[in-house]
Design an enzyme around this catalytic site. Structure first.
Site, PDB file in Angstrom:
ATOM      1  N   SER A 123     -48.565  -5.250  30.549  1.00 43.03           N
ATOM      2  CA  SER A 123     -48.663  -4.632  31.866  1.00 43.03           C
ATOM      3  C   SER A 123     -49.914  -3.764  31.945  1.00 43.03           C
ATOM      4  O   SER A 123     -50.360  -3.191  30.941  1.00 43.03           O
ATOM      5  CB  SER A 123     -47.421  -3.748  32.051  1.00 43.03           C
ATOM      6  OG  SER A 123     -47.597  -2.872  33.136  1.00 43.03           O
ATOM      7  N   TYR A 148     -40.790   3.289  29.318  1.00 43.98           N
ATOM      8  CA  TYR A 148     -41.062   1.868  29.589  1.00 43.98           C
ATOM      9  C   TYR A 148     -42.494   1.538  29.191  1.00 43.98           C
ATOM     10  O   TYR A 148     -42.756   0.556  28.487  1.00 43.98           O
ATOM     11  CB  TYR A 148     -40.829   1.538  31.073  1.00 43.98           C
ATOM     12  CG  TYR A 148     -41.430   0.200  31.463  1.00 43.98           C
ATOM     13  CD1 TYR A 148     -40.841  -0.997  31.066  1.00 43.98           C
ATOM     14  CD2 TYR A 148     -42.618   0.127  32.203  1.00 43.98           C
ATOM     15  CE1 TYR A 148     -41.419  -2.224  31.389  1.00 43.98           C
ATOM     16  CE2 TYR A 148     -43.194  -1.084  32.534  1.00 43.98           C
ATOM     17  CZ  TYR A 148     -42.595  -2.256  32.127  1.00 43.98           C
ATOM     18  OH  TYR A 148     -43.169  -3.475  32.434  1.00 43.98           O
ATOM     19  N   LYS A 152     -44.303  -1.047  26.070  1.00 42.15           N
ATOM     20  CA  LYS A 152     -45.340  -2.091  26.195  1.00 42.15           C
ATOM     21  C   LYS A 152     -46.467  -1.829  25.197  1.00 42.15           C
ATOM     22  O   LYS A 152     -46.958  -2.745  24.544  1.00 42.15           O
ATOM     23  CB  LYS A 152     -45.904  -2.132  27.622  1.00 42.15           C
ATOM     24  CG  LYS A 152     -44.950  -2.720  28.653  1.00 42.15           C
ATOM     25  CD  LYS A 152     -44.755  -4.216  28.471  1.00 42.15           C
ATOM     26  CE  LYS A 152     -43.554  -4.717  29.261  1.00 42.15           C
ATOM     27  NZ  LYS A 152     -43.026  -5.999  28.862  1.00 42.15           N
TER      28      LYS A 152
HETATM   29  P1  NAD Z   1     -36.913  -9.205  35.316  1.00 42.72           P
HETATM   30  O1  NAD Z   1     -35.996  -8.091  35.004  1.00 42.72           O
HETATM   31  O2  NAD Z   1     -36.733  -9.926  36.593  1.00 42.72           O
HETATM   32  O3  NAD Z   1     -36.887 -10.274  34.139  1.00 42.72           O
HETATM   33  C1  NAD Z   1     -36.601  -9.938  32.798  1.00 42.72           C
HETATM   34  C2  NAD Z   1     -35.492 -10.871  32.329  1.00 42.72           C
HETATM   35  O4  NAD Z   1     -35.205 -10.596  30.958  1.00 42.72           O
HETATM   36  C3  NAD Z   1     -34.185 -10.684  33.108  1.00 42.72           C
HETATM   37  O5  NAD Z   1     -33.744 -11.952  33.550  1.00 42.72           O
HETATM   38  C4  NAD Z   1     -33.222 -10.074  32.092  1.00 42.72           C
HETATM   39  O6  NAD Z   1     -31.892 -10.501  32.318  1.00 42.72           O
HETATM   40  C5  NAD Z   1     -33.804 -10.582  30.777  1.00 42.72           C
HETATM   41  N1  NAD Z   1     -33.566  -9.728  29.615  1.00 42.72           N
HETATM   42  C6  NAD Z   1     -33.763  -8.390  29.510  1.00 42.72           C
HETATM   43  N2  NAD Z   1     -33.450  -7.971  28.276  1.00 42.72           N
HETATM   44  C7  NAD Z   1     -33.048  -9.061  27.575  1.00 42.72           C
HETATM   45  C8  NAD Z   1     -32.606  -9.282  26.249  1.00 42.72           C
HETATM   46  N3  NAD Z   1     -32.472  -8.269  25.385  1.00 42.72           N
HETATM   47  N4  NAD Z   1     -32.284 -10.543  25.858  1.00 42.72           N
HETATM   48  C9  NAD Z   1     -32.395 -11.570  26.737  1.00 42.72           C
HETATM   49  N5  NAD Z   1     -32.801 -11.427  28.021  1.00 42.72           N
HETATM   50  C10 NAD Z   1     -33.128 -10.187  28.420  1.00 42.72           C
HETATM   51  O7  NAD Z   1     -38.411  -8.637  35.191  1.00 42.72           O
HETATM   52  P2  NAD Z   1     -39.790  -9.330  35.570  1.00 42.72           P
HETATM   53  O8  NAD Z   1     -40.383  -8.574  36.695  1.00 42.72           O
HETATM   54  O9  NAD Z   1     -39.635 -10.788  35.673  1.00 42.72           O
HETATM   55  O10 NAD Z   1     -40.634  -8.957  34.283  1.00 42.72           O
HETATM   56  C11 NAD Z   1     -40.813  -9.878  33.218  1.00 42.72           C
HETATM   57  C12 NAD Z   1     -41.666  -9.227  32.154  1.00 42.72           C
HETATM   58  O11 NAD Z   1     -42.925  -8.853  32.718  1.00 42.72           O
HETATM   59  C13 NAD Z   1     -41.099  -7.952  31.562  1.00 42.72           C
HETATM   60  O12 NAD Z   1     -41.425  -7.914  30.194  1.00 42.72           O
HETATM   61  C14 NAD Z   1     -41.806  -6.863  32.323  1.00 42.72           C
HETATM   62  O13 NAD Z   1     -41.865  -5.673  31.594  1.00 42.72           O
HETATM   63  C15 NAD Z   1     -43.178  -7.484  32.473  1.00 42.72           C
HETATM   64  N6  NAD Z   1     -43.954  -6.922  33.593  1.00 42.72           N
HETATM   65  C16 NAD Z   1     -43.444  -6.975  34.854  1.00 42.72           C
HETATM   66  C17 NAD Z   1     -44.162  -6.448  35.917  1.00 42.72           C
HETATM   67  C18 NAD Z   1     -43.621  -6.486  37.320  1.00 42.72           C
HETATM   68  O14 NAD Z   1     -44.203  -5.855  38.200  1.00 42.72           O
HETATM   69  N7  NAD Z   1     -42.553  -7.196  37.609  1.00 42.72           N
HETATM   70  C19 NAD Z   1     -45.416  -5.864  35.685  1.00 42.72           C
HETATM   71  C20 NAD Z   1     -45.921  -5.841  34.389  1.00 42.72           C
HETATM   72  C21 NAD Z   1     -45.174  -6.387  33.342  1.00 42.72           C
HETATM   73  C1  UD1 Z   2     -44.795   0.475  38.682  1.00 43.81           C
HETATM   74  C2  UD1 Z   2     -44.604   1.190  37.371  1.00 43.81           C
HETATM   75  C3  UD1 Z   2     -45.307   0.421  36.264  1.00 43.81           C
HETATM   76  C4  UD1 Z   2     -44.796  -1.015  36.236  1.00 43.81           C
HETATM   77  C5  UD1 Z   2     -44.975  -1.649  37.614  1.00 43.81           C
HETATM   78  C6  UD1 Z   2     -44.397  -3.025  37.676  1.00 43.81           C
HETATM   79  C7  UD1 Z   2     -44.359   3.558  37.943  1.00 43.81           C
HETATM   80  C8  UD1 Z   2     -44.971   4.928  37.819  1.00 43.81           C
HETATM   81  N1  UD1 Z   2     -45.101   2.553  37.452  1.00 43.81           N
HETATM   82  O1  UD1 Z   2     -46.178   0.399  38.937  1.00 43.81           O
HETATM   83  O2  UD1 Z   2     -45.072   1.024  35.018  1.00 43.81           O
HETATM   84  O3  UD1 Z   2     -45.510  -1.772  35.270  1.00 43.81           O
HETATM   85  O4  UD1 Z   2     -44.303  -0.844  38.587  1.00 43.81           O
HETATM   86  O5  UD1 Z   2     -43.001  -2.995  37.582  1.00 43.81           O
HETATM   87  O6  UD1 Z   2     -43.262   3.403  38.429  1.00 43.81           O
HETATM   88  N2  UD1 Z   2     -44.991   3.337  46.496  1.00 43.81           N
HETATM   89  C9  UD1 Z   2     -44.625   4.066  47.604  1.00 43.81           C
HETATM   90  N3  UD1 Z   2     -43.314   4.064  47.985  1.00 43.81           N
HETATM   91  C10 UD1 Z   2     -42.355   3.369  47.304  1.00 43.81           C
HETATM   92  C11 UD1 Z   2     -42.733   2.617  46.170  1.00 43.81           C
HETATM   93  C12 UD1 Z   2     -44.060   2.637  45.782  1.00 43.81           C
HETATM   94  O7  UD1 Z   2     -45.466   4.698  48.230  1.00 43.81           O
HETATM   95  O8  UD1 Z   2     -41.173   3.432  47.711  1.00 43.81           O
HETATM   96  C13 UD1 Z   2     -46.413   3.313  46.100  1.00 43.81           C
HETATM   97  C14 UD1 Z   2     -46.680   3.866  44.716  1.00 43.81           C
HETATM   98  O9  UD1 Z   2     -46.902   5.245  44.751  1.00 43.81           O
HETATM   99  C15 UD1 Z   2     -47.925   3.068  44.316  1.00 43.81           C
HETATM  100  C16 UD1 Z   2     -47.731   1.714  45.012  1.00 43.81           C
HETATM  101  O10 UD1 Z   2     -46.811   1.953  46.066  1.00 43.81           O
HETATM  102  O11 UD1 Z   2     -49.089   3.651  44.836  1.00 43.81           O
HETATM  103  C17 UD1 Z   2     -47.170   0.636  44.097  1.00 43.81           C
HETATM  104  O12 UD1 Z   2     -45.974   1.124  43.482  1.00 43.81           O
HETATM  105  P1  UD1 Z   2     -45.034   0.198  42.580  1.00 43.81           P
HETATM  106  O13 UD1 Z   2     -44.738  -1.065  43.298  1.00 43.81           O
HETATM  107  O14 UD1 Z   2     -43.885   1.023  42.124  1.00 43.81           O
HETATM  108  O15 UD1 Z   2     -45.970  -0.197  41.366  1.00 43.81           O
HETATM  109  P2  UD1 Z   2     -46.770   0.735  40.324  1.00 43.81           P
HETATM  110  O16 UD1 Z   2     -46.554   2.163  40.589  1.00 43.81           O
HETATM  111  O17 UD1 Z   2     -48.171   0.262  40.304  1.00 43.81           O
END
Ligand code: NAD
Ligand code: UD1
Length: 332
Positions: A123, A148, A152
């Protein structure tokens, strides 16, 4: 390639499974369903015409993993993790156990089974407060603002140390910026439990009339309109980035780091406006105080992925909003 997909029933994992099937690969999902539903597997089958193999399994169950891995795999994509920032500050041990111990358990099972090609979901959070923009992959990974984020940083370190100890490992660290949107069919998408903490799912619920208004966290950042800037990237572009990493890096050794973003940032108010324009629905908002731990602005330099993986995000903010809305309004 036959690819083990941990967390493959989740948001990014399920979209990647669709892309992998579309590119002729054979993904096998393991997921403990802690943040997903098994019905996603049927939705993937509806989209692709192929029902991927699914195992309800926790990645901390190394014995169970080894049984699945016995069938033979070429690679693993590791999405499984808990990802709620707020929850991680309340339950840090659960986060370290699930994310860090889960990764160690998975790596042990993979090593025993002879699978040494891993694509890891990292991330942009690992960069902390960026010192220069856009963010390049060689910027130092900073210190995280919450457990969290620390998981990572720690998991990246575990993977680097493993690759140093055994150079036959091939590890891709894909650092996602802000994945949003959904598959264009509206059949799969992001389904946060309770009140969403991320911006686009929250806006979607306001536009649907399920929440009264959006609270915009901070209106006094040094950005064009005072609200936070992020690099929103369509989840199908992120999915295709995984396929590009798999195809390009196969057979290589080392640790390869790539940003997955679009290379441009949008303010919160730009996203609100784009959502309103795309959907024709009002998104009332109120500017409130900053959210602790938020950075002012973050967007990616994406040249490395373009040059080395021949991958670039192709979908714009309007497509992200339209697909998010289609998913929001599809019965499930
Ligand atoms: P998500 O929660 O939708 O998907 C994660 C999946 O992993 C879920 O289906 C959950 O049931 C499964 N899971 C969790 N712990 C587990 C375990 N111990 N064993 C087996 N399955 C397990 O999240 P996502 O948004 O799809 O994120 C996927 C990955 O990407 C994560 O590692 C997350 O940290 C990373 N990531 C996500 C974002 C984002 O904005 N969504 C941003 C940066 C990184
Ligand atoms: C957040 C997480 C980050 C994670 C990422 C993806 C925090 C501090 N960071 O990032 O660790 O990897 O999600 O899951 O939570 N915002 C609003 N109102 C809201 C929600 C968000 O104004 O109700 C704003 C936030 O301040 C930010 C932007 O929208 O400026 C994006 O927010 P968000 O979607 O939560 O993502 P990140 O903060 O970038």
């Amino acid at each position: 390639m036959r690819v083990l997909i941990t967390g493959g029933a989740g948001f990014i994992g399920s979209h990647t499974v669709v892309s992998l099937i579309g590119s002729g690969h054979e993904p096998v999902i393991v997921d403990n369903l802690s943040n997903a539903r098994e019905s996603v597997v049927g939705r993937i089958a509806e989209i692709t015409g192929v029902r991927p193999e699914f195992h309800r399994l926790d990645v901390r169950d190394s014995e169970g993993l080894r049984r699945v891995l016995d069938a033979g795999f070429d690679a693993c994509m590791h999405f499984a993790a808990l990802k709620s920032v707020g929850e991680s500050t309340e339950e840090p041990l659960r986060y370290y156990d699930n994310n860090v111990s889960g990764t160690v358990s998975l790596l042990e099972a993979l090593a025993t089974s002879g699978v040494r090609f891993l694509v890891f979901s990292s991330s942009a959070t690992v960069y902390g407060e960026p010192t220069t923009l856009p963010v390049t992959e060689d910027m130092p990974t900073g210190s995280a603002a919450n457990p969290y984020g620390w998981t990572k940083i720690m998991m990246e370190q575990v993977l680097r140390d493993l690759q140093l100890a055994d150079p036959t490992w091939n590890v891709a660290l894909l650092r996602y910026f802000n994945p949003v949107g959904a598959h264009h069919t509206g059949l799969i998408g992001e389904d946060p439990q309770g009140v969403p903490s991320n911006l686009m799912p929250y806006i979607a619920r306001v536009a649907a009339g399920l929440l009264p208004h959006l609270s915009v966290f901070g209106g006094d950042y040094p950005t064009p309109d005072g609200t936070g800037v992020r690099d929103y990237v369509h989840v199908m572009d992120v999915a295709e980035g995984h396929v590009a990493a798999l195809d390009t890096l196969a057979g290589r050794r080392g640790v390869h780091v790539y940003n997955l973003g679009t290379g441009r940032g949008h303010t919160v108010l730009e996203v609100v406006k784009a959502y309103e324009e795309t959907t024709g629905r009002p998104v009332p908002y109120e500017i409130v105080g900053r959210r602790p731990g938020d950075v002012a602005a973050s967007w990616a330099n994406v040249d490395k992925a373009a040059e080395e993986l021949s991958w670039r995000a192709s979908r714009d903010l309007a497509a992200m909003c339209a697909d998010s809305w289609r998913w929001q309004t599809t019965a499930r």
